[in-house]
Design an enzyme around this catalytic site. Structure first.
Site, mmCIF file in Angstrom:
data_model
loop_
_atom_site.group_PDB
_atom_site.id
_atom_site.type_symbol
_atom_site.label_atom_id
_atom_site.label_comp_id
_atom_site.label_asym_id
_atom_site.label_seq_id
_atom_site.Cartn_x
_atom_site.Cartn_y
_atom_site.Cartn_z
ATOM 1 N N GLU A 51 -7.182 2.556 11.457
ATOM 2 C CA GLU A 51 -6.545 3.299 10.363
ATOM 3 C C GLU A 51 -5.300 3.995 10.872
ATOM 4 O OE1 GLU A 51 -7.136 2.400 7.217
ATOM 5 O OE2 GLU A 51 -9.243 2.890 7.569
ATOM 6 N N HIS A 52 -4.228 3.896 10.110
ATOM 7 C CA HIS A 52 -2.923 4.466 10.472
ATOM 8 C C HIS A 52 -2.392 3.825 11.756
ATOM 9 C CE1 HIS A 52 -2.601 7.554 7.332
ATOM 10 N NE2 HIS A 52 -3.912 7.615 7.416
ATOM 11 N N SER A 85 -0.564 -6.722 -18.904
ATOM 12 C CA SER A 85 -1.699 -6.206 -18.143
ATOM 13 C C SER A 85 -2.846 -5.944 -19.108
ATOM 14 C CB SER A 85 -1.317 -4.907 -17.413
ATOM 15 O OG SER A 85 -2.504 -4.227 -17.023
ATOM 16 N N GLY A 143 -7.511 3.007 -3.160
ATOM 17 C CA GLY A 143 -7.346 2.638 -1.761
ATOM 18 C C GLY A 143 -7.882 1.258 -1.437
ATOM 19 N N LEU A 144 -8.169 0.446 -2.459
ATOM 20 C CA LEU A 144 -8.587 -0.941 -2.188
ATOM 21 C C LEU A 144 -7.429 -1.909 -2.448
ATOM 22 C CD1 LEU A 144 -12.228 -0.874 -3.638
ATOM 23 C CD2 LEU A 144 -11.465 -0.469 -1.292
ATOM 24 N N SER A 146 -4.983 -2.366 -5.002
ATOM 25 C CA SER A 146 -4.647 -3.093 -6.231
ATOM 26 C C SER A 146 -3.169 -3.460 -6.225
ATOM 27 C CB SER A 146 -4.980 -2.247 -7.461
ATOM 28 O OG SER A 146 -4.214 -1.070 -7.518
ATOM 29 N N SER A 147 -2.332 -2.616 -5.638
ATOM 30 C CA SER A 147 -0.887 -2.901 -5.657
ATOM 31 C C SER A 147 -0.569 -4.136 -4.822
ATOM 32 C CB SER A 147 -0.086 -1.690 -5.170
ATOM 33 O OG SER A 147 -0.438 -1.335 -3.852
ATOM 34 N N GLU A 179 7.647 -3.583 -1.604
ATOM 35 C CA GLU A 179 7.003 -2.302 -1.951
ATOM 36 C C GLU A 179 7.762 -1.133 -1.304
ATOM 37 O OE1 GLU A 179 2.729 -2.253 -2.217
ATOM 38 O OE2 GLU A 179 2.646 -0.065 -2.205
ATOM 39 N N ASP A 191 -2.105 -4.150 3.922
ATOM 40 C CA ASP A 191 -2.670 -4.474 2.614
ATOM 41 C C ASP A 191 -2.233 -5.863 2.156
ATOM 42 O OD1 ASP A 191 -3.355 -1.871 2.975
ATOM 43 O OD2 ASP A 191 -2.265 -1.085 1.250
HETATM 44 P P1 ADP Z 1 -3.967 1.084 -4.649
HETATM 45 O O1 ADP Z 1 -3.063 0.015 -4.148
HETATM 46 O O2 ADP Z 1 -4.705 1.782 -3.563
HETATM 47 O O3 ADP Z 1 -4.897 0.638 -5.724
HETATM 48 P P2 ADP Z 1 -1.466 2.218 -5.480
HETATM 49 O O4 ADP Z 1 -1.101 3.577 -5.949
HETATM 50 O O5 ADP Z 1 -0.786 1.673 -4.287
HETATM 51 O O6 ADP Z 1 -3.050 2.221 -5.294
HETATM 52 O O7 ADP Z 1 -1.249 1.171 -6.656
HETATM 53 C C1 ADP Z 1 -1.723 1.433 -7.948
HETATM 54 C C2 ADP Z 1 -0.688 0.997 -8.971
HETATM 55 O O8 ADP Z 1 -0.704 -0.450 -9.082
HETATM 56 C C3 ADP Z 1 -0.977 1.495 -10.377
HETATM 57 O O9 ADP Z 1 -0.428 2.778 -10.584
HETATM 58 C C4 ADP Z 1 -0.263 0.457 -11.220
HETATM 59 O O10 ADP Z 1 1.128 0.694 -11.260
HETATM 60 C C5 ADP Z 1 -0.483 -0.812 -10.420
HETATM 61 N N1 ADP Z 1 -1.688 -1.512 -10.904
HETATM 62 C C6 ADP Z 1 -2.871 -1.674 -10.285
HETATM 63 N N2 ADP Z 1 -3.733 -2.396 -11.039
HETATM 64 C C7 ADP Z 1 -3.083 -2.695 -12.173
HETATM 65 C C8 ADP Z 1 -3.428 -3.423 -13.366
HETATM 66 N N3 ADP Z 1 -4.631 -3.980 -13.518
HETATM 67 N N4 ADP Z 1 -2.477 -3.541 -14.342
HETATM 68 C C9 ADP Z 1 -1.245 -2.991 -14.171
HETATM 69 N N5 ADP Z 1 -0.885 -2.306 -13.083
HETATM 70 C C10 ADP Z 1 -1.773 -2.140 -12.098
HETATM 71 MG MG MG Z 2 -1.378 0.295 -2.834
#
Ligand code: ADP
Ligand code: MG
Length: 407
Positions: A51-52, A85, A143-144, A146-147, A179, A191
């Site tokens: 981590e980090h 979305s 923190g999993l 999604s981005s 990003e 990630d």
């Molecule tokens: P993580 O990557 O840990 O989940 P982040 O803050 O880096 O958190 O990314 C989250 C962002 O990604 C959300 O604020 C949104 O902009 C985008 N995002 C994630 N999932 C979706 C989704 N299903 N539909 C649209 N945007 C999403």
């Molecule tokens: Mg992210």
């Protein structure tokens, strides 16, 4: 329909639902979208240990998990992306022409897609427009990653069919740059790399200095369980940037006496000790975490290979303590979640995962003990913190790519 193990919808059911949503979109005057629907997917990730370390050119050990972003789309000839979305119930679009970080509009989730298009183009890769629908089973902002899953799924949808695709490490570096520069989030490469390169049943040992990886088989008999604290990651961005600067200062001060040191990856324990007096106390602690964490990653790879459960427990505990005490990125909620988990028989190892301040813990659990962990978390965590936890039993899956659809 679900696959029973994870509670995720089955591939066929999910593909059919997404395809139905795409076909049900209002066509628009002349959408220009035609031809067969295509489907791409990219997984979120959980980091086992390391981590980090990614932004310190070090080692990480994530697994891509069966919490995934899916995009069903029609390629079209317009120089434009239009994406809906499902989670947000929103359609957003952007033009591929003239994309640049300087001219990005108001912040939106579509930025992650536009960022990937911009970075691919900037790296000399062709990109193609599409009209699509995206759904996701990656919890948002937990923190999993999604981005990163959105970025890697987008990179597959944007790619020109038949054009050579860079390897997973290079593709991850392109998405990371998007990003960093376009969205403005100063993330490391882990990630995107995990989402791009995942391998079913395996974790990935990624060397962030050379952007290369090896797979590490997950031991038979162990489940991967993620516990979400439900606590805010509000402090994360500023603290993350501060930690990065502290590490950079450590490198600068050590390098004044140690020629050849370019990053904390080049620093070992002995070197850190003989230079400790040159470092502000806080910086010394940050450096100590990073230098030792790289060692714990290698030890964890060996323990996974040997099925040494005691060692896994010790290594996760040492990593958590170091993140709590030396790097100071844990939280009362993360500490509580780990304490609850390690008291459950059959829980082999538990620690905070991701950047910290909230988000999730990662747990290695003997088969059969998953529900005992879930029960303990549900029974105790809310009482201790007032927050609503979630428990995900996850599986390590393959990285981003196209899902073949029946015609
Ligand atoms: P993580 O990557 O840990 O989940 P982040 O803050 O880096 O958190 O990314 C989250 C962002 O990604 C959300 O604020 C949104 O902009 C985008 N995002 C994630 N999932 C979706 C989704 N299903 N539909 C649209 N945007 C999403
Ligand atoms: Mg992210």
């Amino acid at each position: 329909m679900s696959d029973g193990h994870t509670g995720n919808p089955s591939t066929a059911a999910r593909a059919a639902a997404l395809r139905g949503k795409l076909e049900a979109l209002p066509a628009g005057a002349d959408s220009g979208a035609s031809g067969p629907i295509r489907l791409v997917r990219a997984p979120g990730r959980v980091n086992l240990i390391g981590e980090h370390t990614d932004y310190n050119q070090g080692l990480v050990l994530p697994a891509a998990i069966d919490r995934e972003v899916w995009i069903a789309f029609w390629p079209w000839d317009r120089s434009e992306v239009e994406l809906t979305s499902v989670e947000f119930g929103e359609t957003r679009s952007f033009s591929l022409a003239g994309l640049s970080p300087e001219t990005r509009g108001a912040r939106s989730w579509i930025d992650y897609v536009a960022a990937t298009a911009w970075a691919m183009r900037d790296a000399g890769l062709g990109v193609r427009g599409f009209r699509g629908v995206m759904d996701s089973t990656v919890p948002i902002g937990s923190g999993l990653s999604s981005s990163a899953a959105i970025e890697m799924a987008s990179s597959c949808a944007l790619a020109v069919p038949g054009a050579p695709r860079p390897d997973a490490g290079a593709m991850a570096a392109i998405a990371q740059r998007g990003e960093n520069r376009y969205v403005g989030v100063n993330c490391g490469i882990m990630d995107q790399f995990a989402s791009a390169a995942g391998r079913a049943g395996h974790a990935l040992l990624i060397d962030c200095r050379i952007n290369q990886f090896k797979t590490a088989l997950m031991p038979a008999g162990l489940s991967l369980v993620v516990c979400e604290t439900g606590s805010s990651r509000r402090l994360e961005a500023s603290a993350y940037n501060t930690r990065r600067s502290e590490c950079e200062l450590g490198v600068k001060l050590i390098a004044e006496r140690e020629p050849g040191v370019r990053s904390l990856r080049d620093v070992n324990d002995a070197m850190l000790e003989r230079n400790r007096d040159r470092l502000p106390e806080v910086v010394a602690r940050r450096c100590e975490h990073v230098v030792r964490e790289d060692g714990r990653v290698m030890d964890t790879v060996a323990a996974l290979r040997d099925g040494d459960l005691d060692a896994l427990g010790r290594l996760f505990a040492a990593s958590h303590a170091s993140l709590r005490d030396l790097y100071e990125v844990s939280s009362a909620e993360l500490d509580a979640m780990v304490d609850i988990a390690v008291a459950v028989p059959g829980v082999v190892a538990s620690r905070m995962t991701g950047a910290g301040f909230g988000g999730c813990t990662v747990n290695l659990v003997e088969h059969g003990a998953e529900e005992a962990l879930r029960d303990a978390v549900l029974a105790q965590y809310r009482n201790q913190t007032g927050l609503e936890p979630r428990v995900y039993i996850v599986a390590a899956v393959d990285g981003a790519g196209e899902v073949k659809l029946d015609a």
